[in-house]
Design an enzyme around this catalytic site. Structure first.
Site, mmCIF file in Angstrom:
data_model
loop_
_atom_site.group_PDB
_atom_site.id
_atom_site.type_symbol
_atom_site.label_atom_id
_atom_site.label_comp_id
_atom_site.label_asym_id
_atom_site.label_seq_id
_atom_site.Cartn_x
_atom_site.Cartn_y
_atom_site.Cartn_z
ATOM 1 C CE LYS A 1 -7.778 0.871 -3.027
ATOM 2 N NZ LYS A 1 -6.811 -0.209 -2.839
ATOM 3 C CG ASP B 1 -2.076 -0.989 1.052
ATOM 4 O OD1 ASP B 1 -2.370 -1.359 -0.089
ATOM 5 O OD2 ASP B 1 -2.669 -1.390 2.075
ATOM 6 N N GLY C 1 -0.820 -1.860 5.593
ATOM 7 C CA GLY C 1 -0.568 -1.175 6.840
ATOM 8 C C GLY C 1 -1.451 -1.705 7.956
ATOM 9 C CG MET D 1 -7.517 6.647 7.296
ATOM 10 S SD MET D 1 -5.812 7.254 7.395
ATOM 11 C CE MET D 1 -5.733 8.298 5.951
#
Length: 493
Positions: free
Chosen positions: A272, A250, A311, A407
């Site tokens: 992404k 990632d 991750g 996030m």
């Protein structure tokens, strides 16, 4: 990396040592083992160097150094006690393009001499870049105790096996599997223990079984890279990285983690960016989930050992289950190596226990991305996906609970508004952990009432976790990692 590690082949090459004392003697003793043609230049020569010259192992010039001494020289070591002379010789190197080492003067040197473990042909070099020779020696001493005395003989035996393997095994992959089985299994252990015949017998058996085996079937190992600190990678994850032919990683997997992988493994970034609409690639290095699934299947079908590196933990907002479903449908062998999820790692490094008998009896992990955002960065690093609906805000706002939003910076305003709307008090502690567990970790703490303004002033960078709950108040007393303290909780509306 301030110094590029190389090994010079000095057999028959002319090496100049300027200096005739004890330091020069130590350098000469090391150079003699390399097969170099050694010349020593100095007005005063130690008796041991005179004895070596008499034995024919080196050439002596009992005089001051002259620039002509550099003619035809491949390497120079300067070991005099006169700094001005040392620097003068070092300054001559650039016009001659000759590597020069000035003992105990890294600034004047073009190369440094590391501490070494010599188990010829195995040679281990340890360097601190000149920062601390004592530390380099201590590291060497520890490694000496770990490396078997016969490791050099083992290397020579393996070299002899290479010709047999080339003659009898079909391709590079077969030969690599054979040697991995030899080195990792009982054959190498028998050899270093002194049982050469037993080791040879096992190696022949492995050669026969490898040759008779069908062509290797590839597989995929789904590996959690942890929250950022490479030392939080599990031992099993490290082995998977060392064995991989290809690594699909990632975007936010740290370079320090990738550096632990096998050097010749292919590395493909398929990450992404957060907020990329579902089904669309995220620019250079970005791939849709369908493309990632297809690439995993294609590489494994080619017989490669593939590591899918994500991750945090691949099963926490990481789409690991979706990728395994695609592999299972394609009948590709797979395995999973869990990682420390970002919430656990970052909260621990921030000194925020997610549960505590006095403050929180439950913890909930929530993706902070908007509904239907198919390319959310899950686990603070990986590729998250929500369930297409809002979370149970009333449950998240309940007292005695901790909520962790992965996030969470993207929709910070929305999250705070929803929690307040569903009954969370404005005084409830909240904190943001940015780039958790890394050297760049930043932690801010506030309340739901003040969090948005404080976060805006702090200019935090993703990946970041939002933690809401009374346990956040413990950060002020339990913070242990890094020197920057969080913003004081007393700033309330």
């Amino acid at each position: 990396m301030n110094y590029f590690p190389v090994f010079f082949d000095l057999v028959g090459q002319k090496v100049l040592v300027v200096g005739g004392g004890d330091v020069a003697l130590r350098k000469v003793a090391l150079l003699e083992r390399s097969g170099a043609s050694i010349t020593v230049v100095a007005p005063e020569i130690a008796p041991e160097l005179l004895a070596r010259a008499a034995a024919g192992t080196l050439t002596l010039a009992k005089r001051e150094f002259e620039p002509a001494d550099l003619d035809g020289v491949r390497l120079v070591i300067v070991a005099t006690s006169r700094r001005a002379v040392n620097r003068w010789i070092a300054n001559l190197r650039d016009s001659r393009h000759i590597p020069v080492n000035v003992v105990d003067d890294a600034q004047a040197s073009r190369f440094i001499v590391p501490a070494i473990i010599d188990r010829d042909p195995v040679l281990v070099a340890i360097s601190t870049g000149g920062a601390s020779p004592v530390l380099a020696r201590r590291l060497r001493e520890r490694l000496e105790a770990l490396i078997p005395a016969r490791i050099g003989e083992l290397a020579a035996w393996l070299k002899a096996l290479r010709k047999t393997a080339r003659d009898k095994l079909r391709d590079t992959d077969e030969r690599r599997r054979f040697f991995e089985a030899v080195v990792d299994g009982p054959a190498a252990r028998r050899f270093v223990e002194g049982d050469n015949q037993g080791a040879q017998r096992i190696a022949q058996q492995l050669l026969a079984t490898t040759r008779a085996a069908p062509r290797a079937v590839g597989d995929v190992t789904l590996v959690g890279a942890g929250p950022g600190d490479p030392e939080l990678l599990t031992l099993k994850a490290l082995r998977a990285l060392q064995d991989a032919d290809v690594i699909l990683h990632d975007r936010l997997v740290p370079a320090a983690v990738l550096d632990l992988a096998r050097r010749d493994a292919a590395r493909i970034c398929v990450g992404k960016a957060a907020g990329t609409p579902a089904g669309k690639a995220a620019g250079p290095g970005g791939s849709t989930q369908e493309e990632i699934n297809a690439l995993l299947i294609e590489l494994a079908t080619q017989g490669k050992r593939v590591v899918r590196l994500k991750g945090g933990d691949p099963f926490v907002f990481g789409r690991g289950g979706e990728e395994l479903q695609a592999l299972a449908k394609a009948q590709i062998n797979f395995s999973v190596v869990p990682g420390i999820t970002a919430a656990l790692g970052a909260a621990a490094y921030a000194g925020i226990p997610l549960t505590h008998r006095d403050f929180a009896h439950s913890v909930t992990f929530v993706t902070g991305h908007p509904q239907g955002d198919g390319h959310a960065q899950g686990d603070g690093k990986g590729d998250g996906k929500d369930l297409g609906q809002e979370p149970d805000w009333r449950a998240l706002a309940m007292p005695g609970a901790t909520a962790v939003f992965y996030m969470g910076l993207t929709r910070l305003n929305h999250i705070v508004e929803k929690l307040l709307e569903h009954g969370a008090p404005a005084t409830r502690p909240a904190g943001i952990i940015a780039q958790g567990t890394t050297a760049n970790q930043r932690v801010i703490t506030a309340t739901l009432a003040t969090l948005r303004s404080i976060a805006s002033d702090a200019n935090l960078e993703s990946p970041a976790l939002l933690v809401v709950g009374d346990v956040v108040a413990l950060h002020s007393t339990l913070a242990w990692f890094g020197s920057a303290a969080g913003i004081d909780l007393s700033q309330t509306a």
